[in-house]
Design a protein around this motif. Structure first.
Motif, PDB file in Angstrom:
ATOM      1  N   ALA A  51      48.867  47.742  40.442  1.00  0.00           N
ATOM      2  CA  ALA A  51      48.048  47.461  39.273  1.00  0.00           C
ATOM      3  C   ALA A  51      48.089  48.697  38.390  1.00  0.00           C
ATOM      4  N   LEU A  52      48.200  48.502  37.101  1.00  0.00           N
ATOM      5  CA  LEU A  52      48.234  49.624  36.175  1.00  0.00           C
ATOM      6  C   LEU A  52      46.814  50.097  35.933  1.00  0.00           C
ATOM      7  N   THR A  53      46.592  51.396  36.030  1.00  0.00           N
ATOM      8  CA  THR A  53      45.251  51.934  35.844  1.00  0.00           C
ATOM      9  C   THR A  53      44.942  52.203  34.372  1.00  0.00           C
ATOM     10  N   TYR A  54      45.927  52.093  33.524  1.00  0.00           N
ATOM     11  CA  TYR A  54      45.703  52.276  32.090  1.00  0.00           C
ATOM     12  C   TYR A  54      45.907  50.932  31.402  1.00  0.00           C
ATOM     13  N   ARG A  55      45.222  50.717  30.331  1.00  0.00           N
ATOM     14  CA  ARG A  55      45.337  49.449  29.610  1.00  0.00           C
ATOM     15  C   ARG A  55      46.501  49.539  28.637  1.00  0.00           C
ATOM     16  N   GLN A  56      47.431  48.644  28.811  1.00  0.00           N
ATOM     17  CA  GLN A  56      48.615  48.652  27.960  1.00  0.00           C
ATOM     18  C   GLN A  56      48.751  47.279  27.314  1.00  0.00           C
ATOM     19  N   GLY A  57      48.559  47.235  26.004  1.00  0.00           N
ATOM     20  CA  GLY A  57      48.714  45.992  25.276  1.00  0.00           C
ATOM     21  C   GLY A  57      50.185  45.653  25.101  1.00  0.00           C
TER      22      GLY A  57
ATOM     23  N   VAL B 236      52.045  40.561  35.719  1.00  0.00           N
ATOM     24  CA  VAL B 236      50.814  39.802  35.517  1.00  0.00           C
ATOM     25  C   VAL B 236      50.110  40.348  34.285  1.00  0.00           C
ATOM     26  N   ILE B 237      49.747  39.439  33.379  1.00  0.00           N
ATOM     27  CA  ILE B 237      49.179  39.810  32.088  1.00  0.00           C
ATOM     28  C   ILE B 237      47.862  39.059  31.895  1.00  0.00           C
ATOM     29  N   THR B 238      46.844  39.755  31.399  1.00  0.00           N
ATOM     30  CA  THR B 238      45.608  39.081  31.041  1.00  0.00           C
ATOM     31  C   THR B 238      45.685  38.724  29.554  1.00  0.00           C
ATOM     32  N   THR B 239      45.531  37.447  29.244  1.00  0.00           N
ATOM     33  CA  THR B 239      45.703  36.930  27.894  1.00  0.00           C
ATOM     34  C   THR B 239      44.446  36.188  27.466  1.00  0.00           C
ATOM     35  N   PRO B 240      44.364  35.771  26.215  1.00  0.00           N
ATOM     36  CA  PRO B 240      43.241  34.922  25.805  1.00  0.00           C
ATOM     37  C   PRO B 240      43.234  33.565  26.526  1.00  0.00           C
ATOM     38  N   ASN B 241      44.378  33.154  27.070  1.00  0.00           N
ATOM     39  CA  ASN B 241      44.470  31.901  27.819  1.00  0.00           C
ATOM     40  C   ASN B 241      44.196  32.087  29.306  1.00  0.00           C
ATOM     41  N   GLY B 242      43.805  33.268  29.726  1.00  0.00           N
ATOM     42  CA  GLY B 242      43.551  33.563  31.134  1.00  0.00           C
ATOM     43  C   GLY B 242      44.574  34.542  31.671  1.00  0.00           C
ATOM     44  N   ILE B 243      44.553  34.734  32.969  1.00  0.00           N
ATOM     45  CA  ILE B 243      45.487  35.651  33.615  1.00  0.00           C
ATOM     46  C   ILE B 243      46.741  34.867  33.972  1.00  0.00           C
TER      47      ILE B 243
ATOM     48  N   GLU C 214      54.857  32.354  32.289  1.00  0.00           N
ATOM     49  CA  GLU C 214      53.912  31.469  31.609  1.00  0.00           C
ATOM     50  C   GLU C 214      53.508  32.033  30.255  1.00  0.00           C
ATOM     51  N   ALA C 215      53.354  33.363  30.164  1.00  0.00           N
ATOM     52  CA  ALA C 215      52.979  33.976  28.896  1.00  0.00           C
ATOM     53  C   ALA C 215      54.077  33.796  27.855  1.00  0.00           C
ATOM     54  N   ILE C 216      55.330  33.919  28.263  1.00  0.00           N
ATOM     55  CA  ILE C 216      56.448  33.694  27.334  1.00  0.00           C
ATOM     56  C   ILE C 216      56.483  32.231  26.917  1.00  0.00           C
ATOM     57  N   MET C 217      56.275  31.335  27.887  1.00  0.00           N
ATOM     58  CA  MET C 217      56.313  29.911  27.589  1.00  0.00           C
ATOM     59  C   MET C 217      55.189  29.507  26.619  1.00  0.00           C
ATOM     60  N   ARG C 218      54.010  30.101  26.781  1.00  0.00           N
ATOM     61  CA  ARG C 218      52.876  29.799  25.894  1.00  0.00           C
ATOM     62  C   ARG C 218      52.861  30.661  24.636  1.00  0.00           C
TER      63      ARG C 218
ATOM     64  N   GLY D 294      50.417  37.116  24.080  1.00  0.00           N
ATOM     65  CA  GLY D 294      50.464  38.476  24.578  1.00  0.00           C
ATOM     66  C   GLY D 294      49.121  38.847  25.163  1.00  0.00           C
ATOM     67  N   GLY D 295      48.982  40.086  25.574  1.00  0.00           N
ATOM     68  CA  GLY D 295      47.721  40.533  26.146  1.00  0.00           C
ATOM     69  C   GLY D 295      47.860  41.929  26.701  1.00  0.00           C
ATOM     70  N   GLN D 296      47.138  42.184  27.784  1.00  0.00           N
ATOM     71  CA  GLN D 296      47.188  43.482  28.432  1.00  0.00           C
ATOM     72  C   GLN D 296      47.787  43.326  29.821  1.00  0.00           C
ATOM     73  N   VAL D 297      48.629  44.261  30.191  1.00  0.00           N
ATOM     74  CA  VAL D 297      49.314  44.204  31.481  1.00  0.00           C
ATOM     75  C   VAL D 297      48.350  44.646  32.579  1.00  0.00           C
ATOM     76  N   LEU D 298      48.162  43.788  33.592  1.00  0.00           N
ATOM     77  CA  LEU D 298      47.341  44.130  34.748  1.00  0.00           C
ATOM     78  C   LEU D 298      48.155  44.839  35.815  1.00  0.00           C
ATOM     79  N   GLY D 299      49.338  44.321  36.113  1.00  0.00           N
ATOM     80  CA  GLY D 299      50.164  44.893  37.147  1.00  0.00           C
ATOM     81  C   GLY D 299      51.422  44.083  37.363  1.00  0.00           C
ATOM     82  N   TYR D 300      52.096  44.352  38.462  1.00  0.00           N
ATOM     83  CA  TYR D 300      53.317  43.641  38.772  1.00  0.00           C
ATOM     84  C   TYR D 300      53.485  43.565  40.278  1.00  0.00           C
ATOM     85  N   PHE D 301      54.330  42.626  40.709  1.00  0.00           N
ATOM     86  CA  PHE D 301      54.688  42.542  42.123  1.00  0.00           C
ATOM     87  C   PHE D 301      56.115  42.025  42.235  1.00  0.00           C
ATOM     88  N   HIS D 302      56.780  42.465  43.305  1.00  0.00           N
ATOM     89  CA  HIS D 302      58.126  41.998  43.621  1.00  0.00           C
ATOM     90  C   HIS D 302      58.377  42.155  45.101  1.00  0.00           C
TER      91      HIS D 302
END
Length: 129
Positions: free
Chosen positions: A73-79, A102-109, A114-118, A121-129
């Motif tokens: 999870a990113l500890t800094y907020r990055q739009g 994983v991105i938090t958007t106005p449409n939810g997390i 899904e964010a590209i499909m919809r 944009g938003g703020q990046v929460l984190g990533y996993f692989h």
């Protein structure tokens, strides 16, 4: 709710995976954490998770699948804008073939697909692989 709680929970899951454990217990919990875990479950990175006593400190038990290599999870907020998500994904994830941002958007997390499909944009929460 601080992002430190989410980062500690994700690191606990990664450490349990590396040790070969079948489950991981996460405590304390947040609604952002449950949304993050729901995305991981939908994408097949964890088997299932159960939330116990969400009104107090709470605890989440996660059934691991052995598929998580790294999860942060990113500890800094990055739009991030909708058109910049793909470049960010290529920069953060090791390959094009697996992993999700994983991105938090106005449409939810949402995850990056899904964010590209919809087209949001938003703020990046984190990533996993």
């Amino acid at each position: 709710m601080g992002r430190r709680i989410l980062n500690d929970a994700l690191r606990t899951m990664v450490n349990a995976e590396r040790r070969g454990k079948a489950t991981a217990n996460l405590q304390p919990i947040s609604t952002v954490m449950t949304s993050f875990l729901r995305i991981m479950k939908n994408r097949g990175y964890i088997k299932d998770f159960q939330v116990f006593d969400p009104h107090r400190v709470g605890k989440i038990t996660v059934e691991l699948q052995g598929r998580i290599k790294d999860c942060r999870a990113l500890t800094y907020r990055q739009g991030i804008r909708a058109k910049d998500i793909e470049q960010y994904r290529l920069r953060m994830l090791p390959t094009r073939q697996w992993g999700y941002v994983v991105i938090t958007t106005p449409n939810g997390i949402l995850d990056h697909e899904e964010a590209i499909m919809r087209n949001v944009g938003g703020q990046v929460l984190g990533y996993f692989h």
